[in-house]
Design a protein around this motif. Structure first.
Motif, short mmCIF file in Angstrom:
data_model
loop_
_atom_site.label_atom_id
_atom_site.label_comp_id
_atom_site.label_asym_id
_atom_site.label_seq_id
_atom_site.Cartn_x
_atom_site.Cartn_y
_atom_site.Cartn_z
N GLY A 89 0.80 -1.21 0.00
CA GLY A 89 0.00 0.00 0.00
C GLY A 89 0.84 1.26 0.00
N ASN A 90 0.19 2.32 0.39
CA ASN A 90 0.79 3.62 0.24
C ASN A 90 0.57 4.42 1.51
N THR A 127 1.21 7.57 1.58
CA THR A 127 0.95 8.95 1.15
C THR A 127 -0.55 9.22 1.19
C1 LIG Z 1 2.04 6.41 -3.55
O1 LIG Z 1 1.28 7.56 -3.89
C2 LIG Z 1 2.03 8.55 -4.56
C3 LIG Z 1 1.14 9.77 -4.72
O2 LIG Z 1 -0.17 9.40 -5.10
C4 LIG Z 1 2.51 7.99 -5.88
O3 LIG Z 1 3.28 8.96 -6.56
C5 LIG Z 1 3.36 6.76 -5.61
O4 LIG Z 1 3.73 6.17 -6.83
C6 LIG Z 1 2.59 5.74 -4.79
N1 LIG Z 1 3.47 4.64 -4.42
C7 LIG Z 1 3.05 3.36 -4.41
C8 LIG Z 1 4.06 2.35 -4.01
O5 LIG Z 1 1.91 3.03 -4.74
#
Ligand SMILES: *[C@@H]1O[C@H](CO)[C@@H](O)[C@H](O)[C@H]1NC(C)=O
Ligand SMILES: *[C@@H]1O[C@H](CO)[C@@H](O)[C@H](O)[C@H]1NC(C)=O
Ligand SMILES: *[C@@H]1O[C@H](CO)[C@@H](O)[C@H](O)[C@H]1NC(C)=O
Length: 277
Positions: free
Chosen positions: A28-29, A31
């Protein structure tokens, strides 16, 4: 022959589309999808998903925040040593992280994602009784050692297992204003400066460290509702199946590879059939 090749080609495409797109399988993320959680991030110095991941990595160094399910609870306390997540502090962080992942609209117009009565029990799964409004003493010490900034409001919450985004946000904002953002009183010497050195590789518990003054800090907790029961949960469920996101990623990768080979095979047969025509 052409018939066969074309049908296998179509099958390979279908297989690839089916297997390559598996929601929730990939890591997941942390951010946030919008600036909705800025009230948290600006004071703590990191997103609630970051805080949540660092807290859980005290017990499980391999834990990664997954893409949360769309239904509450978006995540589950399923670590074999569950002391880090089997508590209302981690549950609140998980709900904040869920809002972080799903609140895609900038600005102050969203009402956020709330959790109904009993959601905390669902989040707990089989992790046992856990601790309400506090962390087990050793986990609390570990968060201080690793400078994981747990805001005071995270030690509050609702007794019936529900959770409310707007109330939490307003409660925290009031607390920040009333205390000059100095709202990290569960660790000694954690000041309001949000220059947290977000060490990306938290290590295991430092159970030996910090015997001075730490115990008094822990007892400051407004945990009049239930006493911490640290020992129970770590041993009760070691036989659980490990439904970790790593396994999911591996399975997804394997399926993706299989689908890729099918696709290549289909393309090859298609190409050969056309050449033999
Ligand atoms: C996480 O979210 C950011 C901003 O939306 C994006 O640039 C990035 O690629 C994402 N990373 C993953 C591992 O999904
Ligand atoms: C609101 O915040 C205060 C101070 O951080 C905390 O003690 C209280 O438990 C919180 N209330 C709820 C319902 O979370
Ligand atoms: C508390 O943090 C917020 C967000 O960073 C900031 O706007 C505000 O000025 C801070 N308050 C104090 C007293 O430092």
């Amino acid at each position: 022959m052409v018939q066969l090749a074309e049908s296998s080609y179509a099958f390979a495409i279908a297989a690839a589309v089916t297997f390559l797109w598996i929601p929730g399988v990939y890591a997941g993320n942390t951010t946030c999808a919008s600036n909705q959680l800025d009230w948290y991030t600006s004071v703590v110095g990191e997103t609630p998903c970051d805080t949540y991941q660092r807290l859980r990595r005290i017990c499980n160094p391999d834990y990664e925040v997954p893409n949360f399910r769309p239904d509450t609870p978006g995540d589950q306390c399923d670590d074999q040593v569950s002391a880090c997540c089997c508590n209302t502090v981690a549950f609140q962080l998980s709900m904040l992280c869920m809002n972080c992942q799903y609140d895609t609209v900038d600005g102050d117009i969203s009402s956020g994602i709330d959790a109904g009565v009993g959601t905390y029990s669902l989040y707990q799964g089989k992790c046992g009784a856990g601790t309400d409004n506090s962390l087990p003493a050793d986990v609390q010490r570990a968060t201080c050692n690793e400078n994981i900034r747990l805001d005071d409001f995270l030690y509050g919450g609702w007794d019936d297992g529900s959770w409310f985004y707007i109330f939490t946000k307003q409660n925290a904002s009031k607390d920040h204003a009333a205390n000059n953002n100095d709202t990290f009183t569960h660790c000694p010497d954690q000041d309001s400066s949000s220059s947290s050195s977000s060490s990306s590789t938290p290590t295991a518990l430092h159970t030996g460290g910090g015997t001075d003054g730490v115990e008094t800090t822990v007892s400051i907790n407004p945990s009049d509702k239930s006493a911490p029961t640290a020992g129970k949960d770590s041993s009760s469920d070691t036989g659980n199946d490990k439904r970790s996101s790593n396994t999911g990623a591996i399975v997804g990768g394997c399926l993706g590879a299989v689908a890729g080979f099918l696709l290549l095979g289909g393309l090859f047969m298609f190409w050969r059939a056309r050449r033999n025509r």
